[in-house]
Design an enzyme around this catalytic site. Structure first.
Site, PDB file in Angstrom:
ATOM      1  N   ARG A 245       0.866  -1.177   0.000  1.00  0.00           N
ATOM      2  CA  ARG A 245       0.000   0.000   0.000  1.00  0.00           C
ATOM      3  C   ARG A 245       0.904   1.229   0.000  1.00  0.00           C
ATOM      4  O   ARG A 245       1.848   1.294   0.786  1.00  0.00           O
ATOM      5  CB  ARG A 245      -0.863  -0.028   1.271  1.00  0.00           C
TER       6      ARG A 245
ATOM      7  N   TYR B 290      -2.951  11.473   6.252  1.00  0.00           N
ATOM      8  CA  TYR B 290      -3.224  10.162   6.854  1.00  0.00           C
ATOM      9  C   TYR B 290      -2.255   9.091   6.332  1.00  0.00           C
ATOM     10  O   TYR B 290      -1.925   9.078   5.148  1.00  0.00           O
ATOM     11  CB  TYR B 290      -4.667   9.721   6.513  1.00  0.00           C
TER      12      TYR B 290
ATOM     13  N   ASP C 180      -5.173   3.882   0.080  1.00  0.00           N
ATOM     14  CA  ASP C 180      -6.303   4.136   0.998  1.00  0.00           C
ATOM     15  C   ASP C 180      -6.657   5.626   0.976  1.00  0.00           C
ATOM     16  O   ASP C 180      -5.794   6.473   1.226  1.00  0.00           O
ATOM     17  CB  ASP C 180      -5.879   3.703   2.416  1.00  0.00           C
TER      18      ASP C 180
ATOM     19  N   HIS D 155      -9.297   6.776   2.830  1.00  0.00           N
ATOM     20  CA  HIS D 155      -9.800   7.027   4.189  1.00  0.00           C
ATOM     21  C   HIS D 155     -11.068   7.874   4.223  1.00  0.00           C
ATOM     22  O   HIS D 155     -11.165   8.839   4.993  1.00  0.00           O
ATOM     23  CB  HIS D 155      -8.691   7.654   5.047  1.00  0.00           C
TER      24      HIS D 155
ATOM     25  N   GLU E 237      -9.087   2.011  -1.492  1.00  0.00           N
ATOM     26  CA  GLU E 237      -9.784   1.680  -0.243  1.00  0.00           C
ATOM     27  C   GLU E 237     -10.568   2.872   0.302  1.00  0.00           C
ATOM     28  O   GLU E 237     -10.062   4.001   0.299  1.00  0.00           O
ATOM     29  CB  GLU E 237      -8.721   1.241   0.769  1.00  0.00           C
TER      30      GLU E 237
ATOM     31  N   GLU F 175     -13.901  -1.296   6.805  1.00  0.00           N
ATOM     32  CA  GLU F 175     -13.159  -1.443   8.064  1.00  0.00           C
ATOM     33  C   GLU F 175     -13.917  -0.828   9.239  1.00  0.00           C
ATOM     34  O   GLU F 175     -13.639  -1.170  10.384  1.00  0.00           O
ATOM     35  CB  GLU F 175     -11.745  -0.868   7.957  1.00  0.00           C
TER      36      GLU F 175
ATOM     37  N   ARG G 198     -13.604  -5.307   3.724  1.00  0.00           N
ATOM     38  CA  ARG G 198     -12.501  -4.919   4.605  1.00  0.00           C
ATOM     39  C   ARG G 198     -12.778  -5.179   6.086  1.00  0.00           C
ATOM     40  O   ARG G 198     -12.091  -4.634   6.952  1.00  0.00           O
ATOM     41  CB  ARG G 198     -12.251  -3.406   4.430  1.00  0.00           C
TER      42      ARG G 198
ATOM     43  N   GLU H  32      -4.324  -7.363   5.277  1.00  0.00           N
ATOM     44  CA  GLU H  32      -3.463  -6.260   5.711  1.00  0.00           C
ATOM     45  C   GLU H  32      -2.538  -6.751   6.816  1.00  0.00           C
ATOM     46  O   GLU H  32      -2.960  -7.485   7.715  1.00  0.00           O
ATOM     47  CB  GLU H  32      -4.344  -5.120   6.247  1.00  0.00           C
TER      48      GLU H  32
ATOM     49  N   TRP I 250     -12.028  12.104   8.751  1.00  0.00           N
ATOM     50  CA  TRP I 250     -10.582  11.849   8.888  1.00  0.00           C
ATOM     51  C   TRP I 250     -10.220  10.553   8.216  1.00  0.00           C
ATOM     52  O   TRP I 250     -10.909   9.574   8.313  1.00  0.00           O
ATOM     53  CB  TRP I 250     -10.168  11.786  10.367  1.00  0.00           C
TER      54      TRP I 250
HETATM   55  C1  CS2 Z   1      -6.590   2.147   8.233  1.00  0.00           C
HETATM   56  C2  CS2 Z   1      -6.718   1.978   9.668  1.00  0.00           C
HETATM   57  O1  CS2 Z   1      -5.594   0.028   8.167  1.00  0.00           O
HETATM   58  C3  CS2 Z   1      -6.174   0.887   7.527  1.00  0.00           C
HETATM   59  O2  CS2 Z   1      -6.433   0.801   6.371  1.00  0.00           O
HETATM   60  O3  CS2 Z   1      -7.547   2.810   7.551  1.00  0.00           O
HETATM   61  O4  CS2 Z   1      -5.425   2.016  10.123  1.00  0.00           O
HETATM   62  C4  CS2 Z   1      -7.563   2.961  10.485  1.00  0.00           C
HETATM   63  O5  CS2 Z   1      -7.149   4.273  10.285  1.00  0.00           O
HETATM   64  C5  CS2 Z   1      -7.441   2.579  11.924  1.00  0.00           C
HETATM   65  O6  CS2 Z   1      -7.815   1.244  12.098  1.00  0.00           O
HETATM   66  C6  CS2 Z   1      -8.233   3.475  12.828  1.00  0.00           C
HETATM   67  O7  CS2 Z   1      -8.079   3.037  14.125  1.00  0.00           O
HETATM   68 MG    MG Z   2      -8.091   1.864   5.769  1.00  0.00          MG
END
Ligand code: CS2
Ligand code: MG
Length: 403
Positions: free
Chosen positions: A147, A159, A211, A213, A237, A263, A284, A340, A403
């Site tokens: 990634r 991020y 990602d 986010h 993602e 996620e 995810r 992941e 975020w």
């Molecule tokens: C993230 C996460 O792993 C990922 O792809 O988006 O790290 C996410 O930010 C965290 O799990 C938040 O606690």
């Molecule tokens: Mg993520």
């Protein structure tokens, strides 16, 4: 297999983890992960105050019944806190079942459907040179999928950037949430340039992921997805918020870039429309947020019917118990896609002793009975909980943003 004790341990060996320990009358221990980053104590209380007392005296063998008892019995449905608690119980019961059978959990799920679990690593950089060095490190270590995230020029924080190998890639280290400033226009200009650069430097001989986010609107994703098509991503993602599944119809009608979502989801109902309308390509979900092994298998089975593959969440803000549980599922399900993986830095390895191993870009959960993770409660006591929060995002004018 009568349950005689159920206790919750909140510890911080590097970052906060909530661990559920279930003990049966013959002294067998099962462990589950109940960590919900930034809201740890809410899950600890849900378990301690409302779930552990209900477990005492129950038969640990009755996993599905216990799941339904906790889900239906609460009356209140879904939600991150409650589902993290149910997930932890379910994971611990599978651990116990494996230990009783003397088999690794994946054998109870039908056995290995593959030899290893392909993982992706987190490469990142404050600039493109740093990103190149980071990607090279993962390729040298044998990763087949990476990634890529890089700091957006002109923004103070982006991020996903950081020393990814030490588990501190996210600033979940503030006692109150830090405020970051986001600028979509800068990101949309930079991200295709950054990912094109990666393909130019390293070619197409490995899988590339990215990602977003949850930060874009659906039409912005449509454009980004098109811009990224020549880079042949494995997935893009969380490109937009996941709450409204119909947003993904718009994205789907514009781009063939594969999409991974979920996620932050916690039940099969969150995924139903996305899967049955074939609006996403990868699920995810986290085993420790989406109902444990029992419920994750249901989600993955639904996904399999529609040709959607798995891509389980596995950052270091879930404990090694979660990663191990995910690996047992990954090894066994027919529609596995990718997992992941971020290695856990010390002192997490003092508190959790795992038996999964990494070789050639693949993880294997190992053949220890149960999940293969030992939890050292004395070591955990040396690393007490510290209040920690993820950042929040604002736009330049002060408006809140995802975020
Ligand atoms: C993230 C996460 O792993 C990922 O792809 O988006 O790290 C996410 O930010 C965290 O799990 C938040 O606690
Ligand atoms: Mg993520």
């Amino acid at each position: 297999m009568k349950i005689v004790d159920a206790r919750v341990v909140v510890s911080s060996p590097g970052r906060n983890y909530v661990t559920l320990v279930i003990e049966t009358a013959d002294g067998t221990i099962g462990v589950g992960d109940a960590t919900l980053n930034g809201r740890e104590l809410a899950v600890a209380s849900y378990l301690r105050d409302h779930v552990c007392p209900l477990l005492i005296g129950r038969d640990a063998r009755r996993i599905t019944d216990t799941w339904s008892y906790l889900y239906q019995g609460a009356y209140w449905r879904r939600g991150g806190v409650g589902m993290a608690a149910i997930s932890a119980v379910d994971i611990a019961l599978w651990d116990l079942k494996g230990k009783e059978a003397g088999l690794p959990v994946y054998q109870l799920l039908g056995g290995a459907a593959r030899d290893g679990v392909m993982v992706y690593g987190h490469a990142s950089g404050q600039n493109l040179d740093d990103l190149d060095a980071s990607i090279q490190l993962f390729l040298d270590r044998g990763y087949r999928a990476v990634r890529a995230q890089a700091a957006v020029p002109g923004l103070d924080h982006t991020y996903g950037i950081g020393p990814a190998h030490d588990g501190a890639y996210e600033p979940a280290n503030a006692e109150l949430p830090e405020e970051e400033v986001w600028d979509t226009a800068r990101y949309l200009e930079f991200a295709p340039r950054m990912l094109a650069h990666v393909r130019e430097q390293f070619g197409f001989g490995f899988h590339l992921l990215h990602d977003t986010h949850h930060r874009l609107s659906p039409i912005e994703v449509a454009r980004l997805g098109r811009d990224l098509e020549p880079m042949r991503l494995w997935w893009l993602e969380d490109p937009t918020r996941g709450e409204d599944p119909t947003a993904f119809r718009l994205i789907r009608s514009h781009t063939t870039t594969p999409i991974a979502v979920g996620e932050v989801f916690n039940t099969i109902w969150d995924f139903q429309q996305l899967i049955t309308e074939r609006l996403i390509d990868y699920v995810r979900a986290s085993v420790s947020h989406a109902g444990g092994i029992t419920h994750l298998l249901r989600i993955f089975s639904l996904a399999d019917l529609y040709g959607v593959r798995t891509g389980s969440h596995g950052p270091t803000d879930l404990s090694p118990i979660s990663l191990s549980a995910a690996l047992h599922v990954d090894l066994a399900v027919p529609n596995f896609g990718i997992q992941e993986y971020m290695p856990f830095p010390s002192p997490a390895d003092e508190v959790f002793r795992w038996s999964y191993t990494f070789a050639d870009g693949y993880l294997h959960p190992g053949d220890a009975p149960g999940l293969g993770v030992e939890f050292d409660e004395e070591a955990a006591a040396r690393h007490p909980y510290r209040p920690r929060y993820l950042p929040v995002n604002r736009l330049a004018d002060g408006s809140m943003h995802d975020w």
